[in-house]
Scaffold this motif. Structure first.
Motif, PDB file in Angstrom:
ATOM      1  N   GLU A  75       0.833  -1.202   0.000  1.00 24.35           N
ATOM      2  CA  GLU A  75       0.000   0.000   0.000  1.00 24.35           C
ATOM      3  C   GLU A  75       0.874   1.260   0.000  1.00 24.35           C
ATOM      4  O   GLU A  75       0.614   2.210  -0.741  1.00 24.35           O
ATOM      5  N   MET A  76       1.905   1.258   0.847  1.00 28.41           N
ATOM      6  CA  MET A  76       2.774   2.438   0.923  1.00 28.41           C
ATOM      7  C   MET A  76       3.555   2.638  -0.373  1.00 28.41           C
ATOM      8  O   MET A  76       3.750   3.772  -0.820  1.00 28.41           O
ATOM      9  N   LEU A  77       3.998   1.526  -0.977  1.00 31.74           N
ATOM     10  CA  LEU A  77       4.706   1.660  -2.260  1.00 31.74           C
ATOM     11  C   LEU A  77       3.790   2.343  -3.283  1.00 31.74           C
ATOM     12  O   LEU A  77       4.231   3.229  -4.027  1.00 31.74           O
ATOM     13  N   GLN A  78       2.529   1.946  -3.288  1.00 36.70           N
ATOM     14  CA  GLN A  78       1.597   2.561  -4.240  1.00 36.70           C
ATOM     15  C   GLN A  78       1.341   4.030  -3.926  1.00 36.70           C
ATOM     16  O   GLN A  78       1.288   4.866  -4.824  1.00 36.70           O
ATOM     17  N   LYS A  79       1.236   4.342  -2.645  1.00 37.17           N
ATOM     18  CA  LYS A  79       1.002   5.739  -2.255  1.00 37.17           C
ATOM     19  C   LYS A  79       2.202   6.619  -2.640  1.00 37.17           C
ATOM     20  O   LYS A  79       2.035   7.742  -3.132  1.00 37.17           O
ATOM     21  N   ALA A  80       3.389   6.103  -2.382  1.00 37.64           N
ATOM     22  CA  ALA A  80       4.600   6.862  -2.734  1.00 37.64           C
ATOM     23  C   ALA A  80       4.666   7.081  -4.242  1.00 37.64           C
ATOM     24  O   ALA A  80       5.013   8.164  -4.729  1.00 37.64           O
ATOM     25  N   ASN A  81       4.291   6.041  -4.975  1.00 39.81           N
ATOM     26  CA  ASN A  81       4.283   6.118  -6.431  1.00 39.81           C
ATOM     27  C   ASN A  81       3.285   7.164  -6.924  1.00 39.81           C
ATOM     28  O   ASN A  81       3.578   7.941  -7.844  1.00 39.81           O
ATOM     29  N   PRO A 138      10.996  -9.626  -6.645  1.00 42.35           N
ATOM     30  CA  PRO A 138      10.673  -8.233  -6.315  1.00 42.35           C
ATOM     31  C   PRO A 138      10.249  -7.428  -7.545  1.00 42.35           C
ATOM     32  O   PRO A 138       9.371  -6.575  -7.445  1.00 42.35           O
ATOM     33  N   ILE A 139      10.860  -7.711  -8.688  1.00 39.75           N
ATOM     34  CA  ILE A 139      10.490  -6.987  -9.910  1.00 39.75           C
ATOM     35  C   ILE A 139       9.040  -7.293 -10.304  1.00 39.75           C
ATOM     36  O   ILE A 139       8.267  -6.381 -10.636  1.00 39.75           O
ATOM     37  N   GLN A 140       8.667  -8.559 -10.243  1.00 44.37           N
ATOM     38  CA  GLN A 140       7.279  -8.926 -10.567  1.00 44.37           C
ATOM     39  C   GLN A 140       6.307  -8.277  -9.580  1.00 44.37           C
ATOM     40  O   GLN A 140       5.246  -7.781  -9.953  1.00 44.37           O
ATOM     41  N   ASP A 192       3.316  -5.667 -10.456  1.00 39.94           N
ATOM     42  CA  ASP A 192       1.904  -5.840 -10.085  1.00 39.94           C
ATOM     43  C   ASP A 192       1.352  -4.597  -9.399  1.00 39.94           C
ATOM     44  O   ASP A 192       0.164  -4.316  -9.473  1.00 39.94           O
ATOM     45  N   LEU A 193       2.241  -3.849  -8.742  1.00 36.32           N
ATOM     46  CA  LEU A 193       1.805  -2.614  -8.070  1.00 36.32           C
ATOM     47  C   LEU A 193       1.894  -1.405  -9.006  1.00 36.32           C
ATOM     48  O   LEU A 193       1.681  -0.283  -8.593  1.00 36.32           O
ATOM     49  N   GLN A 194       2.272  -1.663 -10.250  1.00 37.37           N
ATOM     50  CA  GLN A 194       2.435  -0.609 -11.271  1.00 37.37           C
ATOM     51  C   GLN A 194       3.546   0.398 -10.937  1.00 37.37           C
ATOM     52  O   GLN A 194       3.472   1.560 -11.298  1.00 37.37           O
ATOM     53  N   LEU A 195       4.566  -0.114 -10.261  1.00 37.91           N
ATOM     54  CA  LEU A 195       5.723   0.743  -9.966  1.00 37.91           C
ATOM     55  C   LEU A 195       6.788   0.683 -11.049  1.00 37.91           C
ATOM     56  O   LEU A 195       7.719   1.497 -11.059  1.00 37.91           O
ATOM     57  N   LEU A 196       6.706  -0.304 -11.939  1.00 38.21           N
ATOM     58  CA  LEU A 196       7.689  -0.357 -13.038  1.00 38.21           C
ATOM     59  C   LEU A 196       7.222   0.581 -14.142  1.00 38.21           C
ATOM     60  O   LEU A 196       6.229   0.307 -14.819  1.00 38.21           O
ATOM     61  N   HIS A 197       7.940   1.676 -14.314  1.00 36.63           N
ATOM     62  CA  HIS A 197       7.563   2.652 -15.340  1.00 36.63           C
ATOM     63  C   HIS A 197       8.785   3.523 -15.642  1.00 36.63           C
ATOM     64  O   HIS A 197       9.808   3.425 -14.938  1.00 36.63           O
ATOM     65  N   PRO A 198       8.709   4.383 -16.638  1.00 39.80           N
ATOM     66  CA  PRO A 198       9.908   5.130 -17.071  1.00 39.80           C
ATOM     67  C   PRO A 198      10.478   6.079 -16.020  1.00 39.80           C
ATOM     68  O   PRO A 198      11.591   6.565 -16.183  1.00 39.80           O
ATOM     69  N   GLU A 216      13.203 -13.096 -17.005  1.00 36.43           N
ATOM     70  CA  GLU A 216      11.804 -12.605 -17.029  1.00 36.43           C
ATOM     71  C   GLU A 216      11.715 -11.199 -16.450  1.00 36.43           C
ATOM     72  O   GLU A 216      11.005 -10.336 -16.969  1.00 36.43           O
ATOM     73  N   ASP A 217      12.424 -11.006 -15.352  1.00 34.69           N
ATOM     74  CA  ASP A 217      12.455  -9.675 -14.734  1.00 34.69           C
ATOM     75  C   ASP A 217      12.951  -8.640 -15.735  1.00 34.69           C
ATOM     76  O   ASP A 217      12.394  -7.542 -15.859  1.00 34.69           O
ATOM     77  N   ARG A 218      14.032  -9.003 -16.413  1.00 35.90           N
ATOM     78  CA  ARG A 218      14.657  -8.039 -17.323  1.00 35.90           C
ATOM     79  C   ARG A 218      13.724  -7.694 -18.490  1.00 35.90           C
ATOM     80  O   ARG A 218      13.664  -6.549 -18.937  1.00 35.90           O
ATOM     81  N   ILE A 219      12.993  -8.687 -18.949  1.00 32.10           N
ATOM     82  CA  ILE A 219      12.053  -8.421 -20.050  1.00 32.10           C
ATOM     83  C   ILE A 219      10.935  -7.488 -19.580  1.00 32.10           C
ATOM     84  O   ILE A 219      10.525  -6.568 -20.295  1.00 32.10           O
ATOM     85  N   LEU A 220      10.479  -7.706 -18.356  1.00 31.14           N
ATOM     86  CA  LEU A 220       9.485  -6.802 -17.758  1.00 31.14           C
ATOM     87  C   LEU A 220      10.031  -5.371 -17.666  1.00 31.14           C
ATOM     88  O   LEU A 220       9.353  -4.398 -17.996  1.00 31.14           O
TER      89      LEU A 220
END
Lengths: 442, 442
Positions: A191-197, A229-231, A235-241, A254-258
């Motif tokens: 939850e906090m990761l999403q809020k920070a994001n 951790p990458i997956q 899932d929390l939508q923290l992987l972005h530019p 798999e992580d790297r492709i993500l």
């Protein structure tokens, strides 16, 4: 104010990695306005003779903790140092004044080593911002968010509340970008990761955290979620530019492709990662997928020195040896990881990281007069394999000269050290006692 | 002449690794005559205030090629560089004058970095001896023996004939030990290895060669003899207490047990070995068997810089990471590998490698005033993780001050560089053409 550096070898680090054997660069206020081969025939307020020097873009340190100078050389060879030494001592003795003076000292160290831009994560980040503003460096400053009470908050996740005023306060500073910095994947709730994001997105600033660094972090995610951790972050939508993921030592294919799909970036800390025996991140594989990677020193507790030149050499030796291929990562690719490639991790490649007209005048002169710098057939190889921080002679940030003839222009290093020493008195006492108790407990 | 260094932190590197927080060392002519805690109350010709400095034994570089400064930064990232670049260029352009001026420059670099003793292997080694004699360093100097005509011989194995006059010429020099240096296990016949060994025994000098360094060397011995290079050397009776085997990257458990039995020593070149992607020698395992191991930079073509401080950091990070154990090789063990342990590889541990009464005054003062050297909780950690060659302030060899305030006392670095530049003119032309041809051939 118009300045010309002439009679100098220029490593432009532009797209073609042009090297000008003898040329000039002219900058007006904070911007580069002209560069070329041969002599400069125009008129400038200041003419700097770069004879025998190498002019390169200011180096970029994509991951550090400037508040941690007080920890340098403390318990270096101790197992699980983060949880045994760093967290308890931070709780016991870190305060705003100590972070401020530590940051000033750390920024001085980086400037003297030709690092003109850095990415920081720590507590009392407002103090780091004041220090950065005063010293004239360029920085991305992240306030740490973590699931326990800290030196700058008496409850868990106090850093999130801190970010709410800290980010708008510094948002429009010409050299400072504030951002939220959740400590790591395993020290924050989902939850906090999403809020920070969301906070980062609201203010259109980056977000950075420690990712896939620790063995116990990997085990935790495997046991708890059956994920990496990458997956989990995806899932929390923290992987972005706008995510700068620090370390990423343990990222599988798999992580790297993500990461490639989501266009996030990596701060690679080869010195810190290997000193702590954590392993060598798969940088060759990440770069092959086009994932932006920059070099970082990590904090002075972990990487000890804050210069990128040391990371160049460690990077070369570790990655070549890891792949048993001495031709892998020729030195000009390594210098790029400390300049233009690092700028890409910050989405600032149009502003910094190379010497081109229109870009910021973040410039470094490296002298080649010292004994270690002769001969030079390949200037990139000289930077990677021969140079150390003491070869940095002159440094400009935003067109302002901050280091001249290996000395700070606006500050006295002695004064910075004395101020830090004074602020460290309680810290040193506790650290010494703590070391003795730790030794007893072994 | 009696000198006292007082008010200084002393890393004695004695058997107990005593650290004197504030004390003094007195030396008379070339020998240490007194040391202790607190103030010195006697009378000396010279009193040196070591406030804020760390006093350590002179560092020992157990493997280098001082004649190779002209190669630095040339073709660093090129595959099979030894056979493609180094051998052909040596044949084409090395000469006595170039070796002499290169050696002077290389010795200057080592002295300025706190290296007081070095082990060299090259051609025209008589020139290196002259340079060493003039510069005041301590050295073991090996003339290379190899199975083809070289720059200093128009027939194969000319180095063996060279040794016959070179060794007796320098045998009684107070700081120089000449020795025969067969190039490697696979570049000498079995007969020549034995003859070189007999020559070493006749004069009671060491013998040193490259051992178990190259993949193709390992393959050759496997294919030809069904042996490892170490087993091969043992069969020729070359494994003995006066063998200093350089590299030993690929030594298996049987090899190591043989090395332990025969009491031979190892010059470990972590920087050179990993930059060339050859691998990490099993030093933990060798030390566990009591095999003496010292650190070496390798030549400036391979390791680029000749300072041992850089090797400390590379050693720490590589060996910790290799074994995934950050507590392995605490920094005081690493500093020992550059001082007292290295002295053991040369069977000179009663003369150098530690600061003790009766030993040679080979001493180094490291300043802690530079930005990278604060704070210091653990002086060994500061040397391993923070220091670089530019922190070396003052250096004594045999009680003579050769470096003072970071400058050579008896030579001008500019003059040494200019002399070397002049001697390098033909070399640079050929090297540049050669690089272009090599690039074309890729």
């Amino acid at each position: 104010m118009k300045t010309c550096i002439y009679n100098v070898m220029i490593l432009t680090m532009n797209a073609k990695q042009d090297v000008i054997e003898n040329g000039y660069v002219v900058f007006e206020d904070e911007k580069i306005v002209e560069l070329g081969e041969g002599s400069y025939t125009g008129v400038c307020d200041e003419m700097i003779d770069g004879a025998g020097d190498i002019l390169m873009p200011g180096m970029i340190n994509t991951h550090t903790h400037t508040g941690m100078i007080p920890f340098r050389s403390l318990g270096d060879d101790c197992k699980d140092r983060l949880r045994r030494y760093l967290f308890p001592l931070e709780s016991a003795c870190m305060n705003d004044s100590l972070v401020y003076h530590s940051a000033k000292y750390a920024i001085a160290e980086m400037l003297l080593a030709g690092v003109t831009t850095f990415v920081d994560m720590y507590y009392f980040e407002d103090e780091v911002a004041k220090a950065t503003d005063e010293m004239g460096a360029r920085a991305f400053l992240g306030e740490t968010i973590i699931d326990f009470a800290t030196c700058d908050s008496d409850c868990a996740y106090g850093g999130y509340e801190y970010c709410k005023w800290f980010i708008p306060k510094w948002l429009n500073h010409p050299r400072i970008t504030p951002f939220p910095a959740p400590h790591a994947t395993n020290t924050n709730s989902a939850e906090m990761l999403q809020k920070a994001n969301e906070l980062a997105q609201k203010y259109e600033v980056p977000i950075s955290l420690h990712v896939a660094e620790m063995d116990y972090e990997m085990q935790h995610f495997k046991d708890t979620y059956g994920k990496t951790p990458i997956q989990f972050l995806d899932d929390l939508q923290l992987l972005h530019p706008h995510l700068l993921a620090a370390h990423c030592i343990h990222v599988n294919e798999e992580d790297r492709i993500l990461m490639q799909k989501r266009k996030c970036s990596v701060a690679h800390c080869i010195g810190s990662n290997t000193k702590a025996a954590k392993g060598v991140a798969p940088v060759k594989e990440m770069l092959a997928l086009g994932i932006p990677v920059g070099l970082g020193t990590d904090g002075p507790a972990s990487g000890n020195t804050l210069d990128i030149l040391t990371q160049f050499k460690l990077f070369a030796n570790f990655h070549k040896c890891e792949h048993r291929d001495r031709s892998l990562f020729p030195s000009k690719e390594i210098v790029a990881l400390g300049t233009i490639q690092a700028a890409k991790t910050l989405r600032l490649e149009k502003e910094i990281g190379s010497i081109e007209v229109g870009k910021k005048a973040d410039l470094v002169l490296i002298e080649t007069h010292s004994v270690n710098m002769f001969p030079i057939y390949d200037p990139y190889a000289a930077l990677v394999y021969s140079a150390n921080a003491s070869n940095v002679k002159t440094v400009f940030v935003d067109g302002k000269c901050l280091v001249k003839d290996k000395q700070l222009v606006n500050d006295s290093l002695d004064a910075l050290r004395n101020n830090l020493k004074e602020a460290m008195q309680t810290f040193i006492q506790k650290a010494t006692h703590f070391s003795i108790e730790e030794d007893g407990a072994k």
